[in-house]
Design a protein around this motif. Structure first.
Motif, PDB file in Angstrom:
ATOM      1  N   UNK A 112      -4.894   8.978  26.002  1.00  0.00           N
ATOM      2  CA  UNK A 112      -5.830   7.911  25.590  1.00  0.00           C
ATOM      3  C   UNK A 112      -7.196   8.144  26.245  1.00  0.00           C
ATOM      4  N   UNK A 113      -7.164   8.571  27.498  1.00  0.00           N
ATOM      5  CA  UNK A 113      -8.431   8.814  28.204  1.00  0.00           C
ATOM      6  C   UNK A 113      -9.166  10.015  27.604  1.00  0.00           C
ATOM      7  N   UNK A 114      -8.412  11.078  27.310  1.00  0.00           N
ATOM      8  CA  UNK A 114      -9.057  12.248  26.695  1.00  0.00           C
ATOM      9  C   UNK A 114      -9.640  11.855  25.338  1.00  0.00           C
ATOM     10  N   UNK A 115      -8.886  11.086  24.574  1.00  0.00           N
ATOM     11  CA  UNK A 115      -9.367  10.704  23.243  1.00  0.00           C
ATOM     12  C   UNK A 115     -10.625   9.823  23.349  1.00  0.00           C
ATOM     13  N   UNK A 116     -10.600   8.892  24.290  1.00  0.00           N
ATOM     14  CA  UNK A 116     -11.761   7.992  24.465  1.00  0.00           C
ATOM     15  C   UNK A 116     -13.013   8.811  24.777  1.00  0.00           C
ATOM     16  N   UNK A 117     -12.856   9.790  25.646  1.00  0.00           N
ATOM     17  CA  UNK A 117     -14.032  10.592  26.029  1.00  0.00           C
ATOM     18  C   UNK A 117     -14.422  11.574  24.921  1.00  0.00           C
ATOM     19  N   UNK A 118     -13.442  12.122  24.240  1.00  0.00           N
ATOM     20  CA  UNK A 118     -13.722  13.013  23.107  1.00  0.00           C
ATOM     21  C   UNK A 118     -14.552  12.236  22.075  1.00  0.00           C
ATOM     22  N   UNK A 119     -14.188  10.991  21.857  1.00  0.00           N
ATOM     23  CA  UNK A 119     -14.896  10.179  20.858  1.00  0.00           C
ATOM     24  C   UNK A 119     -16.318   9.832  21.297  1.00  0.00           C
ATOM     25  N   UNK A 155     -22.417  11.492  34.744  1.00  0.00           N
ATOM     26  CA  UNK A 155     -21.172  11.382  34.006  1.00  0.00           C
ATOM     27  C   UNK A 155     -20.383  10.203  34.543  1.00  0.00           C
ATOM     28  N   UNK A 156     -19.329   9.889  33.801  1.00  0.00           N
ATOM     29  CA  UNK A 156     -18.422   8.825  34.220  1.00  0.00           C
ATOM     30  C   UNK A 156     -17.330   9.508  35.041  1.00  0.00           C
ATOM     31  N   UNK A 166     -16.539  14.569  28.979  1.00  0.00           N
ATOM     32  CA  UNK A 166     -15.126  14.817  28.705  1.00  0.00           C
ATOM     33  C   UNK A 166     -14.449  15.537  29.874  1.00  0.00           C
ATOM     34  N   UNK A 167     -15.168  16.490  30.467  1.00  0.00           N
ATOM     35  CA  UNK A 167     -14.597  17.330  31.529  1.00  0.00           C
ATOM     36  C   UNK A 167     -14.310  16.522  32.795  1.00  0.00           C
ATOM     37  N   UNK A 168     -14.893  15.324  32.878  1.00  0.00           N
ATOM     38  CA  UNK A 168     -14.709  14.501  34.078  1.00  0.00           C
ATOM     39  C   UNK A 168     -13.663  13.408  33.863  1.00  0.00           C
ATOM     40  N   UNK A 169     -12.818  13.597  32.856  1.00  0.00           N
ATOM     41  CA  UNK A 169     -11.788  12.599  32.539  1.00  0.00           C
ATOM     42  C   UNK A 169     -10.928  12.264  33.768  1.00  0.00           C
ATOM     43  N   UNK A 170     -10.625  13.297  34.559  1.00  0.00           N
ATOM     44  CA  UNK A 170      -9.862  13.094  35.801  1.00  0.00           C
ATOM     45  C   UNK A 170     -10.512  13.933  36.897  1.00  0.00           C
ATOM     46  N   UNK A 171     -10.219  13.561  38.156  1.00  0.00           N
ATOM     47  CA  UNK A 171     -10.990  14.185  39.245  1.00  0.00           C
ATOM     48  C   UNK A 171     -10.434  15.516  39.747  1.00  0.00           C
ATOM     49  N   UNK A 172      -9.301  15.950  39.166  1.00  0.00           N
ATOM     50  CA  UNK A 172      -8.702  17.187  39.691  1.00  0.00           C
ATOM     51  C   UNK A 172      -8.630  18.298  38.639  1.00  0.00           C
TER      52      UNK A 172
END
Ligand code: FAD
Ligand code: N01
Length: 552
Positions: free
Chosen positions: A265-272, A248-249, A278-284
């Motif tokens: 914006x980050x959630x949308x980018x990964x959703x797309x 994953x990214x 998607x679940x790794x959008x942020x590290x916490x």
């Protein structure tokens, strides 16, 4: 004394899925005689059993495959980003053909019991066909999600229509055309099957107890260029997967480290882009509830955006667990399915099922007539298959007794009082929390390295000490408690099985950390394990420890 007609081998393996086949391949290469015993009619494990419409992997195909055969990983052409069940099964069958594995597998045979005979230091295994095998080592490659569970709903036996479970779907397929179908269950299996069933059935009624979070797969054919690029760096990708599980990214930032606009914006980018990434959008997101609320809100807003009827959308929004604390689902057109005129959602939290009648499901406020019931109701996960066998270790200790309050293992691989019994991707290992083929290859490599070490040092038995096992169980609990994972009533905790002890079973650490821990144990001469001498009677220490544990 030998049991009459006992077939003796060096190693017995239960299961011929990804794990059992790789075990057989490796053991054969080491010159160990091996007998694999498999309840199914052919190789494949879950991919042999799960033939429901829509079944596919959610780890990308190029990663959800063996790494041990480097020529095969170049030759095999995956057709889609997420392969469907027939393609994954064809791949596993090809592996079996290519390495001539089937000749050591006894199919259509279920292992019923396994007893450790201390005098001979052998496991004696009995099958439902009355066959008896014995082996110095016993490997449970019997699967983490291989015991399907039907719902305990009153009157289900009165229902006269056909009942199917996604995990044991008929091989000839099921024609649902023109029928009224009920689906119970909205986990990964239900969420994959529902859009497909809706296209066939005259009427589909979905009985949902817990709404789940699902992310679009955006599945698509793999282009030759995508394949070539990935394959050119396969070795690097595999090495990285051994550290992180799936490629994953990963993000270096916490969700609350950025402002709301950037987060969105980050959630949308990964959703797309789709998928579990998607679940790794942020590290916490899995450790901080406030951070998790932001991603959970994002998905709930997407659901409201997709589903046209606001009341149905609200029923589909999960509120009772943070995103990711139940296994995240990946779908193709799941939420959109509820816009179809032939699909109805029944929220069992508001109107619980009271009973089945001969032709309907009766809830607290209505009766829904159905011709066919599809149970996407999940599994007795992680411990179900192992405890499905009557396993008896030293001093008559049964595994069912020992694990009555929850599974206890060292490294998820072995359990005190049960010498030379190895469990692949069992409770206490990362197991279902990572790309499972990566976990499987690691476990088989660790086990086979252990067998080589035992031989080199003239040892015939190995098992954990109770103390080392207790420390590991505490460590696994601490790892889970440092995350949000225990906040859901999930099958990770055994919460889906009435009466099953509530213990968070998988080890919630990165697989790279876990691999280092396993390697350190091996490097220190299997620290935390007791090993027995050449055909010596069982070590006194082990017997005493096992007896002590039974009396606890
Ligand atoms: P299994 O494939 O479960 O094989 C175990 C075998 O043991 C079975 O064939 C069973 O019949 C046999 N067995 C059990 N008990 C006995 C007995 N007493 N006697 C004889 N035989 C016995 N994981 C991922 O990482 N990514 C994915 O995308 C993914 N998708 C999945 C989709 C579905 C529909 C399911 C159900 C699971 C998925 N998984 C996924 C998890 C999956 O369990 C693993 O990826 C992997 O296939 C497990 O392989 P295994 O060989 O360990 O076990
Ligand atoms: O099973 P589940 P699954 N009345 O346990 C409901 C892997 N997998 O087969 O949540 C009403 O997740 C239950 O409701 P609740 C993956 O690891 C992967 O879907 O208990 N409902 C839930 O909704 C996955 O997590 C893929 O309230 C009842 C559902 O049934 C794992 O396998 C695909 C009920 C069960 O969901 C298991 O997934 C498929 C009752 N009495 C599977 N009993 C991929 O995409 C249960 N439910 C990779």
């Amino acid at each position: 004394m030998n049991t009459p007609l006992e077939k003796q081998v060096d190693v017995i393996v239960v299961g011929a899925g990804f794990a059992g086949l790789y075990a057989l391949h490796k053991l054969r290469a080491m010159g160990r005689t091996t007998q694999v015993i498999e309840a199914a009619g052919d190789v494949g494990g879950v991919w042999w059993w799960n033939r429901y419409p829509g079944a596919r992997c959610d780890v990308e195909s190029l990663q959800y495959s063996y790494s041990f055969d480097t020529a095969l990983e170049q030759e095999w052409q995956w057709t889609e980003r997420y392969a469907a069940q027939p393609e994954i099964l064809a791949y596993i069958q090809h592996v079996a053909d290519r390495h001539d594995l089937r000749r050591d597998v006894r199919f259509n045979t279920r292992v019923e019991s396994a007893r450790f005979d201390p005098a001979r230091e052998r496991w004696v295994v009995r099958t439902d066909a009355g066959a008896v095998f014995s082996g110095a080592h016993l490997i449970m490659a019997s699967g983490s999600l291989s015991v399907p569970r039907l719902p305990d709903i009153p009157g289900i036996q009165d229902f006269k229509g056909k009942v199917f479970h996604t995990g044991s779907w008929p091989h000839e397929g099921v024609d649902l055309t023109g029928l009224r179908v009920g689906v119970v269950g909205t986990g990964s299996s239900g969420i994959q099957a529902i859009p497909q069933i809706a296209r066939q059935a005259a009427q589909l009624t979905v009985f949902q107890r817990t709404a789940n979070f699902s992310i679009p797969a955006w599945n698509a054919p793999l282009t030759p260029q995508q394949q070539q690029e990935f394959k050119a760096a396969y070795r690097e990708h595999r090495a990285r997967a051994r550290e992180v599980g799936t490629l994953y990214e990963f993000s270096a930032k916490g969700a609350l480290d950025v402002d709301a606009r950037q987060r969105e914006a980050e959630y949308q980018r990964r959703w797309d882009k789709g998928g579990v990434n998607f679940v790794h959008s942020f590290n916490d997101l899995m450790v901080n509830k406030a951070s998790n609320d932001t991603i959970s809100d994002f998905v709930r807003a997407r659901i409201r955006g997709i589903v046209k009827d606001p009341a149905v959308a609200e029923d589909l929004c999960p509120y009772d667990h943070p995103l990711g604390t139940k296994r995240i689902c990946v779908d193709t057109g799941y939420y959109e399915t509820y816009n179809r005129p032939n699909v109805k959602l029944v929220n069992l939290r508001k109107t619980p099922i009271e009973r089945f009648t001969s032709n309907a499901v009766r809830t607290s406020d209505a009766e829904y007539e159905i011709d066919v019931l599809v149970c996407a109701t999940g599994y007795d996960a992680l411990t179900g298959a192992v405890l499905g066998i009557d396993i008896q270790g030293r001093g008559g200790l049964t595994l069912r007794e020992k694990w009555a309050h929850g599974p206890r293992t060292l490294l998820g691989l072995m359990t005190a009082g049960f010498p030379n019994l190895y469990i692949v991707t069992g409770a206490g290992s990362p197991s279902v929390l990572v790309n499972m083929v990566v976990g499987i290859e690691h476990h088989i490599d660790w086990i086979t390295d252990c067998l080589t070490w035992l031989e080199q040092w003239g040892r015939t038995t190995i098992e954990p000490t109770v103390q080392a096992q207790d420390r590991w169980v505490d460590h696994v609990n601490a790892a889970a408690n440092a995350t949000l994972l225990p906040m859901a009533n999930s099958w990770f905790l055994g919460a889906n099985i009435p009466g099953k002890p509530r213990v968070f079973m998988p080890y919630a650490a990165k697989i790279g950390i876990y691999r280092t821990e396993c390697q350190a144990v091996a490097d220190k001469g299997y620290e935390g394990f007791i090993t027995g001498g050449p055909r010596a009677a069982a070590t006194k220490a082990a017997t005493t420890a096992a007896a002590k544990e039974v009396s606890q």
